[in-house]
Design an enzyme around this catalytic site. Structure first.
Site, short mmCIF file in Angstrom:
data_model
loop_
_atom_site.label_atom_id
_atom_site.label_comp_id
_atom_site.label_asym_id
_atom_site.label_seq_id
_atom_site.Cartn_x
_atom_site.Cartn_y
_atom_site.Cartn_z
N ARG A 155 -11.10 7.80 3.71
CA ARG A 155 -10.81 6.75 2.72
C ARG A 155 -12.09 6.21 2.08
O ARG A 155 -12.08 5.13 1.49
CB ARG A 155 -10.07 5.60 3.41
CG ARG A 155 -8.73 5.98 4.02
CD ARG A 155 -7.78 4.79 3.95
NE ARG A 155 -6.75 4.78 4.98
CZ ARG A 155 -5.75 5.64 5.06
NH1 ARG A 155 -5.67 6.66 4.21
NH2 ARG A 155 -4.84 5.53 6.01
N TYR B 84 -3.24 -9.55 15.85
CA TYR B 84 -2.21 -9.11 16.80
C TYR B 84 -2.17 -10.04 18.01
O TYR B 84 -1.26 -9.93 18.83
CB TYR B 84 -2.46 -7.65 17.20
CG TYR B 84 -2.48 -6.73 15.99
CD1 TYR B 84 -1.28 -6.31 15.42
CD2 TYR B 84 -3.68 -6.35 15.40
CE1 TYR B 84 -1.29 -5.51 14.27
CE2 TYR B 84 -3.70 -5.55 14.26
CZ TYR B 84 -2.50 -5.14 13.71
OH TYR B 84 -2.51 -4.37 12.57
N ARG C 244 -3.31 3.41 12.50
CA ARG C 244 -2.87 4.67 11.88
C ARG C 244 -1.97 5.44 12.82
O ARG C 244 -1.07 6.16 12.38
CB ARG C 244 -4.09 5.48 11.43
CG ARG C 244 -4.78 4.78 10.26
CD ARG C 244 -6.01 5.52 9.78
NE ARG C 244 -6.75 4.69 8.83
CZ ARG C 244 -7.96 4.97 8.36
NH1 ARG C 244 -8.57 6.09 8.78
NH2 ARG C 244 -8.56 4.18 7.51
N GLU D 185 -16.72 -7.63 -5.00
CA GLU D 185 -15.28 -7.30 -4.94
C GLU D 185 -14.44 -8.58 -4.86
O GLU D 185 -13.38 -8.67 -5.49
CB GLU D 185 -14.98 -6.43 -3.71
CG GLU D 185 -15.54 -5.01 -3.79
CD GLU D 185 -14.65 -4.06 -4.57
OE1 GLU D 185 -13.64 -4.50 -5.16
OE2 GLU D 185 -14.98 -2.86 -4.63
N SER E 233 -6.52 -3.60 14.30
CA SER E 233 -5.95 -2.95 15.48
C SER E 233 -7.01 -2.53 16.50
O SER E 233 -6.81 -2.72 17.71
CB SER E 233 -5.12 -1.74 15.05
OG SER E 233 -5.90 -0.83 14.30
N LYS F 91 -12.57 -4.66 1.97
CA LYS F 91 -12.02 -3.85 3.06
C LYS F 91 -12.93 -2.65 3.26
O LYS F 91 -13.08 -1.81 2.37
CB LYS F 91 -10.61 -3.40 2.71
CG LYS F 91 -9.98 -2.50 3.76
CD LYS F 91 -8.54 -2.19 3.42
CE LYS F 91 -7.93 -1.23 4.43
NZ LYS F 91 -6.55 -0.90 4.10
N LYS G 111 -12.14 -7.63 5.87
CA LYS G 111 -11.51 -6.78 6.90
C LYS G 111 -12.39 -5.59 7.19
O LYS G 111 -12.88 -4.98 6.25
CB LYS G 111 -10.16 -6.32 6.34
CG LYS G 111 -9.41 -5.35 7.24
CD LYS G 111 -8.17 -4.87 6.55
CE LYS G 111 -7.56 -3.77 7.41
NZ LYS G 111 -6.47 -3.10 6.78
N CYS H 11 -0.07 4.15 1.88
CA CYS H 11 -0.40 5.09 2.95
C CYS H 11 0.69 5.24 4.00
O CYS H 11 0.79 6.28 4.64
CB CYS H 11 -1.73 4.74 3.60
SG CYS H 11 -1.73 3.16 4.45
N CYS I 249 -3.95 6.17 0.55
CA CYS I 249 -3.44 4.90 0.04
C CYS I 249 -3.03 4.99 -1.42
O CYS I 249 -2.63 3.99 -2.02
CB CYS I 249 -4.50 3.80 0.20
SG CYS I 249 -4.94 3.54 1.92
N CYS J 126 0.85 -1.19 0.00
CA CYS J 126 0.00 0.00 0.00
C CYS J 126 0.89 1.24 0.00
O CYS J 126 2.10 1.13 0.17
CB CYS J 126 -0.92 0.01 1.22
SG CYS J 126 -2.26 1.21 1.06
C1 PBG Z 1 -3.11 0.14 4.78
C2 PBG Z 1 -3.64 -0.73 5.85
C3 PBG Z 1 -4.46 -0.40 6.94
C4 PBG Z 1 -4.58 -1.55 7.71
C5 PBG Z 1 -3.88 -2.55 7.05
N1 PBG Z 1 -3.33 -2.04 5.89
C6 PBG Z 1 -5.00 0.89 7.40
C7 PBG Z 1 -6.00 1.66 6.68
O1 PBG Z 1 -6.56 1.27 5.66
O2 PBG Z 1 -6.20 2.77 7.17
C8 PBG Z 1 -5.31 -1.63 9.02
C9 PBG Z 1 -4.80 -2.65 9.94
C10 PBG Z 1 -5.29 -2.52 11.34
O3 PBG Z 1 -6.06 -1.63 11.72
O4 PBG Z 1 -4.85 -3.36 12.14
N2 PBG Z 1 -3.98 0.56 3.83
#
Ligand code: PBG
Length: 299
Positions: free
Chosen positions: A193, A289, A181, A209, A250, A171, A224, A97, A105, A95
């Site tokens: 986003r 995690y 972030r 998708e 996260s 996603k 996700k 970002c 991104c 990615c």
């Molecule tokens: C990058 C990305 C993100 C996550 C994984 N790859 C963040 C986003 O889209 O803002 C999130 C992972 C997480 O929150 O643990 N695009």
């Protein structure tokens, strides 16, 4: 739940002074290169056989240059890991970002919009450097249209035929990415986003998708976040006969840790129950995690 279904995300910093704990994710840290190799070795010995790498470059710019540098932090970590722990399956998040100064991104055009096709070209360029470094899997998380086919073609033409693609297919534009972030410093500096990530109430779009990504050559598809989208995960399981991943993000981790720290729930049982729910819903691969502590409990 088998340990070999779990993937541990690893944050790797280019600048040693950026290493250290992540406040909103107790137990998770940003590692420098040597630290990441040591952590991977420990994970492997515990029975966690795959990691998903995220890089935090020293410098960010408009064009995400740190992302495609041959000696970028992720590229260097991939080769170090493959020589130190050759049996570890090394996946690299693909990615922009983490590398853009605006936190989006993709490439931002003159009108402040994300330029889908320019971003896809950039992703192909990054993917090739990951392949050259020895990555087993590249994992595009940008949500641009058409990127899986383009990345497949680019990899095949550049000696990366054996590199698999794990597509972040469904996603959603989610509040649960907040701690991530903070960890990588990628909060968008303007806007949000929602022009490229999915609308939370829309379940059917997720299936479209995923179908598109499968048709374009994705080897693994992903839903996700996890917990708020278990219905989507289950619907994907029923519809598609391909390896299916879920990302327990996260914010899902942070809320369990925060409640457990307050004594409001039993964190270990909660984590076990959450991980079980993903497998019950149909996930083959669980990116979480909690992977390391789960392995410490049951490995
Ligand atoms: C990058 C990305 C993100 C996550 C994984 N790859 C963040 C986003 O889209 O803002 C999130 C992972 C997480 O929150 O643990 N695009």
């Amino acid at each position: 739940m088998h340990l070999d279904q779990l993937v541990q995300p690893l944050f790797v910093v280019e600048r040693a002074s950026d290493a250290g704990p992540i406040e909103a994710m107790p137990g998770i840290a940003r590692f420098d290169l040597d630290g990441a190799v040591g952590e991977a070795r420990e994970l492997f010995d515990l029975g966690i056989k795959s990691v998903l790498l995220f890089g935090i470059p020293a410098e960010k710019d408009e064009r995400a240059s740190g992302g495609f540098a041959a000696d970028g932090i992720v590229q260097r970590t991939i080769s170090a890991l493959k020589s130190a722990v050759p049996e570890m399956l090394v996946m690299a998040d693909l990615c922009c970002c983490e590398y853009t100064n605006h936190g989006h991104c993709g490439i931002v055009d003159g009108r402040g919009e994300i330029d889908n096709d320019a971003t896809v070209e950039l992703l192909c360029r990054i993917a090739k450097t990951y392949a050259h470094a020895g990555a087993d899997v590249v994992a595009p998380s940008d949500m641009m249209d058409g990127r899986v086919a383009a990345i497949r073609t680019a990899l095949d033409a550049a000696g990366g035929k054996e590199v698999a693609i794990m597509a972040y297919s469904a996603k959603y534009a989610s509040a649960f990415y907040g701690p991530f972030r903070e960890a990588v410093g990628s909060a968008p500096q303007f806007g949000d986003r929602r022009s490229y990530q999915m609308d939370p109430p829309n379940a059917r779009e997720a299936l479209r998708e995923i179908a598109l990504d499968v048709a374009q050559g994705a080897d693994i598809v992903m839903v996700k976040p996890g917990l708020p989208y278990l219905d989507v995960l289950h619907a994907a399981r029923r519809r598609f006969d391909v390896p299916l991943a879920v990302y327990n993000v996260s914010g899902e981790y942070a809320m369990v840790k925060a409640a457990a720290a307050n004594g409001w729930l039993d964190g270990e049982r909660a984590a076990d129950e959450i991980l079980t729910s993903f497998v019950r819903a149909g996930a083959d691969v669980v990116i979480t995690y909690f992977a390391k502590e789960y392995a410490q409990r049951y490995g």
